[in-house]
Scaffold this active site. Structure first.
Site, PDB file in Angstrom:
ATOM      1  N   VAL A 197       0.885  -1.221   0.028  1.00  0.00           N
ATOM      2  CA  VAL A 197       0.143   0.192   0.076  1.00  0.00           C
ATOM      3  C   VAL A 197       0.901   1.431  -0.007  1.00  0.00           C
ATOM      4  O   VAL A 197       0.622   2.057  -0.742  1.00  0.00           O
ATOM      5  CB  VAL A 197      -1.014  -0.074   1.274  1.00  0.00           C
ATOM      6  CG1 VAL A 197      -1.939   1.050   1.033  1.00  0.00           C
ATOM      7  CG2 VAL A 197      -1.737  -1.382   1.352  1.00  0.00           C
ATOM      8  N   HIS A 458     -28.853   8.733 -11.591  1.00  0.00           N
ATOM      9  CA  HIS A 458     -28.247   8.919 -12.926  1.00  0.00           C
ATOM     10  C   HIS A 458     -27.703  10.385 -13.258  1.00  0.00           C
ATOM     11  O   HIS A 458     -28.628  11.244 -12.860  1.00  0.00           O
ATOM     12  CB  HIS A 458     -29.075   8.301 -13.933  1.00  0.00           C
ATOM     13  CG  HIS A 458     -28.378   8.357 -15.392  1.00  0.00           C
ATOM     14  ND1 HIS A 458     -27.687   7.716 -15.926  1.00  0.00           N
ATOM     15  CD2 HIS A 458     -28.917   9.426 -16.389  1.00  0.00           C
ATOM     16  CE1 HIS A 458     -27.200   7.903 -17.121  1.00  0.00           C
ATOM     17  NE2 HIS A 458     -28.038   9.142 -17.228  1.00  0.00           N
TER      18      HIS A 458
HETATM   19  P1  NAI Z   1       2.048  -3.897   3.012  1.00  0.00           P
HETATM   20  O1  NAI Z   1       1.976  -5.044   3.834  1.00  0.00           O
HETATM   21  O2  NAI Z   1       1.040  -3.282   2.263  1.00  0.00           O
HETATM   22  O3  NAI Z   1       3.214  -4.057   1.817  1.00  0.00           O
HETATM   23  C1  NAI Z   1       4.352  -4.660   2.078  1.00  0.00           C
HETATM   24  C2  NAI Z   1       5.121  -5.243   0.777  1.00  0.00           C
HETATM   25  O4  NAI Z   1       6.424  -5.349   0.732  1.00  0.00           O
HETATM   26  C3  NAI Z   1       4.185  -6.519   0.700  1.00  0.00           C
HETATM   27  O5  NAI Z   1       3.928  -6.738  -0.801  1.00  0.00           O
HETATM   28  C4  NAI Z   1       5.446  -7.545   0.599  1.00  0.00           C
HETATM   29  O6  NAI Z   1       5.307  -8.677  -0.012  1.00  0.00           O
HETATM   30  C5  NAI Z   1       6.597  -6.702   0.279  1.00  0.00           C
HETATM   31  N1  NAI Z   1       7.878  -7.303   1.028  1.00  0.00           N
HETATM   32  C6  NAI Z   1       7.995  -7.533   2.231  1.00  0.00           C
HETATM   33  N2  NAI Z   1       9.439  -7.906   2.378  1.00  0.00           N
HETATM   34  C7  NAI Z   1      10.032  -7.552   1.252  1.00  0.00           C
HETATM   35  C8  NAI Z   1      11.354  -7.767   1.139  1.00  0.00           C
HETATM   36  N3  NAI Z   1      12.352  -7.810   1.665  1.00  0.00           N
HETATM   37  N4  NAI Z   1      11.830  -7.285  -0.380  1.00  0.00           N
HETATM   38  C9  NAI Z   1      10.669  -6.612  -1.147  1.00  0.00           C
HETATM   39  N5  NAI Z   1       9.458  -6.588  -0.769  1.00  0.00           N
HETATM   40  C10 NAI Z   1       9.082  -7.146   0.500  1.00  0.00           C
HETATM   41  O7  NAI Z   1       3.044  -2.850   3.861  1.00  0.00           O
HETATM   42  P2  NAI Z   1       3.102  -1.203   3.720  1.00  0.00           P
HETATM   43  O8  NAI Z   1       3.000  -0.910   2.421  1.00  0.00           O
HETATM   44  O9  NAI Z   1       4.613  -1.094   4.359  1.00  0.00           O
HETATM   45  O10 NAI Z   1       2.379  -0.495   4.674  1.00  0.00           O
HETATM   46  C11 NAI Z   1       1.907  -0.782   6.055  1.00  0.00           C
HETATM   47  C12 NAI Z   1       0.938  -0.891   6.683  1.00  0.00           C
HETATM   48  O11 NAI Z   1       0.217   0.453   6.579  1.00  0.00           O
HETATM   49  C13 NAI Z   1      -0.138  -1.793   6.055  1.00  0.00           C
HETATM   50  O12 NAI Z   1      -0.792  -2.539   6.785  1.00  0.00           O
HETATM   51  C14 NAI Z   1      -0.995  -0.813   5.129  1.00  0.00           C
HETATM   52  O13 NAI Z   1      -2.295  -1.573   5.283  1.00  0.00           O
HETATM   53  C15 NAI Z   1      -1.119   0.348   6.102  1.00  0.00           C
HETATM   54  N6  NAI Z   1      -1.406   1.556   5.227  1.00  0.00           N
HETATM   55  C16 NAI Z   1      -2.628   1.637   4.738  1.00  0.00           C
HETATM   56  C17 NAI Z   1      -2.984   2.701   3.919  1.00  0.00           C
HETATM   57  C18 NAI Z   1      -4.365   2.784   3.255  1.00  0.00           C
HETATM   58  O14 NAI Z   1      -5.154   2.120   3.871  1.00  0.00           O
HETATM   59  N7  NAI Z   1      -4.641   3.186   2.111  1.00  0.00           N
HETATM   60  C19 NAI Z   1      -2.021   3.583   3.155  1.00  0.00           C
HETATM   61  C20 NAI Z   1      -0.508   2.939   3.915  1.00  0.00           C
HETATM   62  C21 NAI Z   1      -0.484   2.316   4.603  1.00  0.00           C
END
Ligand code: NAI
Length: 479
Positions: A197, A458
């Site tokens: 995200v 609409h």
């Molecule tokens: P995320 O869990 O959304 O994405 C992390 C990504 O990094 C995953 O696709 C994972 O497979 C990948 N990853 C993990 N280790 C890795 C590595 N060593 N090398 C390459 N890729 C790797 O976590 P993110 O984006 O850091 O966000 C953290 C939290 O904040 C999440 O739980 C998210 O839901 C929340 N958040 C929510 C938002 C929203 O609701 N719009 C906006 C921003 C954050």
């Protein structure tokens, strides 16, 4: 000074400040403690969401989208512009003002509800009779040390960005979400590790402002958490925008110096690759904040991954200590934390609220937006459940055409036997708003036919939601 309350809430993010307000509304005496300070030392309540998450990212997403639209799409509307330019420092300044307004708004709400706010860091010290004791060490502009006592404590201390092992954030070259929101110049080459995200939202902001963005994602599939039809469409749209997304990547080494960042990785076929960036965002998930709480001293149980262990009602292993939001299991989402915070306050008063994780909406604020609720088609397939699905493209929606944004689709999934709605998946304009139709449908146990029979205004984008519901029964009217 020593002060007694019915409830002490530790953390004033969306989980904590909402819990504090709800508890105060119900007649309890409440203190809320938060250590965050603005650059001038004033309190910065609101947690990650307000200070370095949801709110500032949406401010920059909006600014960068305006620029992108002015650059590429005004001409379709017959509007031409000369000397279009961006002032990134002004965008970042606007974002900071919005954050400060939100900080002030939360302080106002706490005051209005007679919640006593303490700027400082709270740590458990002792338990006397049925009272939990916490020491509050002042931070920012606060001066006084305090000892707070309360029968109930709600821990809502949130989460922090997870660093790659051996690669600490310096927020100069290797950025977390905070650094990614604070750049005042557009980097020429921006690397993003983790296409989740934060990676997608921040990658979009800087790509629109002119950066060449390369994303390195560990999992073999792009956006595997979303419904496959949505993830496929998203991959197509992001590629067209110029986001260079690599999946199945293993990062081996990251080296930063004053000139930039070099990343060595293996691609999906195991081939060794080297790439150089000016800046690197690392967005590979977040870890719960439990350090400094002195949790060990009182015997608060943490999971192996450092989360506070709670039951379905957010009760910890200790009497009258509750925990909500990012510091416990479940999705790290502001709105999930809010629901848990409010529910815990009500439980303290003996009420029986319920938070249904299956109806929590997910949104990714890219362009087009991505939003969903409930089960994905692949989850239903894996569970062996019989389901029907129906989709409708925004291309066939009059309002989307008039707006000039026909990218994406709406897709419902429903139980094949009962037609009960099991999920709604959207990629397209205003998906974040449209998804609420699915949340309400699921909360009320609606069928896809219920949605299909509801009169939608609409011309609106929401007609696509109705048409996709008609599609579940194979009877769309406008395609
Ligand atoms: P995320 O869990 O959304 O994405 C992390 C990504 O990094 C995953 O696709 C994972 O497979 C990948 N990853 C993990 N280790 C890795 C590595 N060593 N090398 C390459 N890729 C790797 O976590 P993110 O984006 O850091 O966000 C953290 C939290 O904040 C999440 O739980 C998210 O839901 C929340 N958040 C929510 C938002 C929203 O609701 N719009 C906006 C921003 C954050």
């Amino acid at each position: 000074m020593s002060k007694a309350f019915d409830v002490v809430v530790v953390g004033a993010g969306p989980g904590g400040y909402i819990a504090a307000i709800r508890a105060a509304q119900l007649g309890l005496s409440v203190a809320c403690v938060d250590e965050a300070a603005r650059s001038d030392g004033k309190p910065a309540p609101g947690g990650t969401c307000t200070n370095v998450g949801c709110i500032p990212s949406k401010a920059l997403l909006q600014s960068s989208e305006h620029y992108d639209v002015a650059q590429h799409h005004f001409v379709e509307h017959g509007i031409t512009m000369k000397n279009l330019a961006i002032d990134v420092a002004a965008m970042v300044e606007r974002k900071s003002k919005i954050v400060a307004q939100n900080n002030d708004g939360i302080l106002y709400l706490l005051k209005k509800n007679k919640v006593m706010f303490f700027q400082g860091k709270a740590a458990f010290s002792d338990r006397k009779d049925d009272q939990w004791m916490l020491n509050v060490t002042p931070t920012g502009t606060a001066k006084e040390k305090n000892v707070l006592s309360a029968k109930h404590v709600i821990i809502a201390t949130g989460s922090s960005p997870r660093a790659l092992p051996g690669v600490p954030f310096d927020n100069k070259r290797i950025l977390d979400n905070e650094g990614a929101l604070a750049m005042t110049n557009v980097p020429k080459r921006l690397g993003v590790i983790g296409a989740g995200v934060i990676g997608l939202e921040m990658g979009s902001v800087w790509q629109r402002l002119g950066a060449e963005v390369t994303m390195l994602e560990a999992l073999p599939e792009f956006l595997g958490v979303a419904d496959t039809a949505i993830a496929k469409e998203a991959a197509k749209q992001f590629k067209a925008q110029g986001l260079d997304i690599h999946t199945g990547v293993q990062v081996d080494e990251v080296k930063a110096d004053s000139k930039g960042v070099k990343v060595a990785y293996r691609d999906s076929k195991g081939g060794a690759q080297k790439v150089a960036f000016d800046m690197l965002i690392v967005s590979i998930g977040r870890v719960p904040n439990t350090q400094g709480l002195n949790a060990e001293a009182v015997g608060l149980k943490l999971s192996e991954r450092g989360m506070i262990e709670v039951d379905d009602c957010c009760r910890t292993n200790l009497p009258n200590i509750w925990a909500v939001g990012d510091v416990v299991r479940g999705p790290m989402l502001a709105h999930k934390a809010e629901e848990e915070g409010s529910a815990v306050a009500e439980r303290i008063l003996g009420q029986k609220p319920h938070v249904d994780f299956n109806t929590i909406p997910y949104v990714i604020y890219t362009s087009p937006e991505i939003a969903w609720v409930g089960k994905t088609e692949q989850q239903l397939k894996a569970s062996g459940m019989n389901y029907r699905s129906g989709s409708f493209p925004f291309m066939a929606n009059g309002r989307a055409r008039a707006m000039g944004d026909t990218r994406g689709l709406v897709k419902w999934v429903a139980d094949a036997a009962t037609d009960r709605v099991l999920g709604l998946h959207i990629i397209g304009p205003m998906a974040s708003e449209l998804v609420m139709e699915g949340v309400i449908a699921m909360e009320f146990g609606a069928s896809s036919e219920d949605i299909a029979r509801i009169c939608h205004a609409h011309p609106t984008l929401s007609e696509s939601v109705k048409e996709a519901a008609l599609a579940v029964d194979g009877r769309t009217l406008n395609i």
